[in-house]
Write a protein that holds these residues in place. Structure first.
Motif, PDB file in Angstrom:
ATOM      1  N   ARG A  59      36.170  27.150  51.947  1.00 48.32           N
ATOM      2  CA  ARG A  59      34.825  27.248  51.364  1.00 48.32           C
ATOM      3  C   ARG A  59      34.518  28.660  50.892  1.00 48.32           C
ATOM      4  O   ARG A  59      33.953  28.865  49.821  1.00 48.32           O
ATOM      5  N   ASP A  60      34.883  29.658  51.695  1.00 49.60           N
ATOM      6  CA  ASP A  60      34.620  31.041  51.271  1.00 49.60           C
ATOM      7  C   ASP A  60      35.307  31.324  49.939  1.00 49.60           C
ATOM      8  O   ASP A  60      34.722  31.951  49.052  1.00 49.60           O
ATOM      9  N   ALA A  61      36.558  30.851  49.806  1.00 52.19           N
ATOM     10  CA  ALA A  61      37.306  31.104  48.571  1.00 52.19           C
ATOM     11  C   ALA A  61      36.630  30.411  47.391  1.00 52.19           C
ATOM     12  O   ALA A  61      36.400  31.021  46.341  1.00 52.19           O
ATOM     13  N   ARG A  62      36.262  29.134  47.577  1.00 47.46           N
ATOM     14  CA  ARG A  62      35.629  28.383  46.484  1.00 47.46           C
ATOM     15  C   ARG A  62      34.248  28.964  46.167  1.00 47.46           C
ATOM     16  O   ARG A  62      33.888  29.147  44.999  1.00 47.46           O
ATOM     17  N   ASP A  63      33.484  29.256  47.209  1.00 49.28           N
ATOM     18  CA  ASP A  63      32.113  29.755  46.992  1.00 49.28           C
ATOM     19  C   ASP A  63      32.113  31.131  46.315  1.00 49.28           C
ATOM     20  O   ASP A  63      31.204  31.453  45.549  1.00 49.28           O
ATOM     21  N   SER A  64      33.138  31.934  46.607  1.00 50.21           N
ATOM     22  CA  SER A  64      33.202  33.278  46.015  1.00 50.21           C
ATOM     23  C   SER A  64      33.720  33.243  44.587  1.00 50.21           C
ATOM     24  O   SER A  64      33.337  34.093  43.768  1.00 50.21           O
ATOM     25  N   ALA A  65      34.598  32.285  44.282  1.00 47.60           N
ATOM     26  CA  ALA A  65      35.270  32.264  42.974  1.00 47.60           C
ATOM     27  C   ALA A  65      34.487  31.526  41.896  1.00 47.60           C
ATOM     28  O   ALA A  65      34.767  31.690  40.713  1.00 47.60           O
ATOM     29  N   ARG A  66      33.515  30.706  42.291  1.00 45.49           N
ATOM     30  CA  ARG A  66      32.832  29.888  41.281  1.00 45.49           C
ATOM     31  C   ARG A  66      32.028  30.769  40.322  1.00 45.49           C
ATOM     32  O   ARG A  66      31.568  31.868  40.696  1.00 45.49           O
TER      33      ARG A  66
END
Ligand SMILES: Nc1ncnc2c1ncn2[C@@H]1O[C@H](COP(=O)(O)OP(=O)(O)O)[C@@H](O)[C@H]1O
Ligand SMILES: Nc1ccn([C@@H]2O[C@H](COP(=O)(O)OP(=O)(O)O)[C@@H](O)[C@H]2O)c(=O)n1
Length: 205
Positions: free
Chosen positions: A158-165
């Motif tokens: 989630r951190d990766a997806r939330d940061s990259a969006r």
């Protein structure tokens, strides 16, 4: 006049714990904005279209069973990357923040997008391992059957997806105060947060 405390940070960093306690301390309202996205995620898991689910969200949806489950968190994070989903939830959050009296909101984009004018912005962090262990203990204590590995995976993904969006990514506002709780007890983290709010609001001694 409204007084707003914006709290952002990665998964299970302690945003809600600090947000709730700050609200109780200062007599402010508190909104866990992650619940909005979790409620949308739960509806998507039940077959709904994410944008329609976000547009049709009502208060009772935030009380649905199972919103804390890691699968729901993942569905929330996927839905949260869709700009139309985020747009559908903005008015409710801003109205909550700007009613008379103080408000504390926690999420990912509160200081950057929802309340860029907030008087206090906190960016709460801790290492992924510390966050995953805390969330694991919390989920087990509330009767969820999860493994440590599964929880760490959820947090990191989630951190990766939330940061990259592209839409309202997870990131500190330029004027946010960072609070790393990795080595802080809940009481110590709260004391630090109270001191920051008092300093910014001019209410401290
Ligand atoms: N400083 C801390 N020390 C130990 N445990 C903490 C601390 N802050 C929060 N926790 C615990 O970690 C878990 C996740 O905290 P929570 O406030 O729900 O995080 P978030 O809202 O960022 O997802 C909860 O079980 C909470 O009690
Ligand atoms: N303001 C917010 C709050 C949550 N979210 C999304 O919703 C998911 C669940 O948020 P949450 O705050 O309940 O998650 P935790 O930090 O409690 O694990 C996040 O992983 C984000 O994808 C968001 O995009 N913007």
């Amino acid at each position: 006049m409204s007084f707003t405390v914006a709290i952002d940070g990665p998964a299970a960093s302690g945003k809600g714990t600090i947000g709730r306690a700050l609200a109780a301390h200062f007599g402010f309202r508190y909104l866990d904005t992650g619940l909005l996205y979790r409620a949308v995620g739960a509806k998507v898991m039940a077959g709904a279209d994410p944008v329609e689910a976000a547009r049709a969200l009502v208060a009772e949806d935030l009380e649905a069973e199972g919103l804390r489950r890691p699968e729901v968190a993942q569905a929330a994070s996927r839905a949260a990357a869709i700009p139309e989903v985020r747009a559908a939830l903005v008015d409710f959050q801003r109205a909550f923040a700007t009613r008379a009296g103080g408000a504390v909101l926690d999420g990912r984009d509160i200081g950057t997008v929802i309340c860029p004018e907030a008087q206090v912005k906190l960016f709460v962090t801790a290492t992924p391992e510390v966050r995953a262990e805390r969330r694991y203990l919390e989920l087990v204590a509330t009767g969820h059957e999860v493994s440590r590995d599964e929880v760490l995976e959820d947090v990191k993904a989630r951190d990766a997806r939330d940061s990259a969006r592209a839409a309202a990514p997870l990131k500190p506002a330029e004027d946010a105060v960072r609070l790393d709780t990795s080595e802080l007890s809940i009481d110590a983290a709260l004391a630090a947060a109270v001191a920051i709010v008092e300093e910014r609001s001019g209410s401290g001694g």
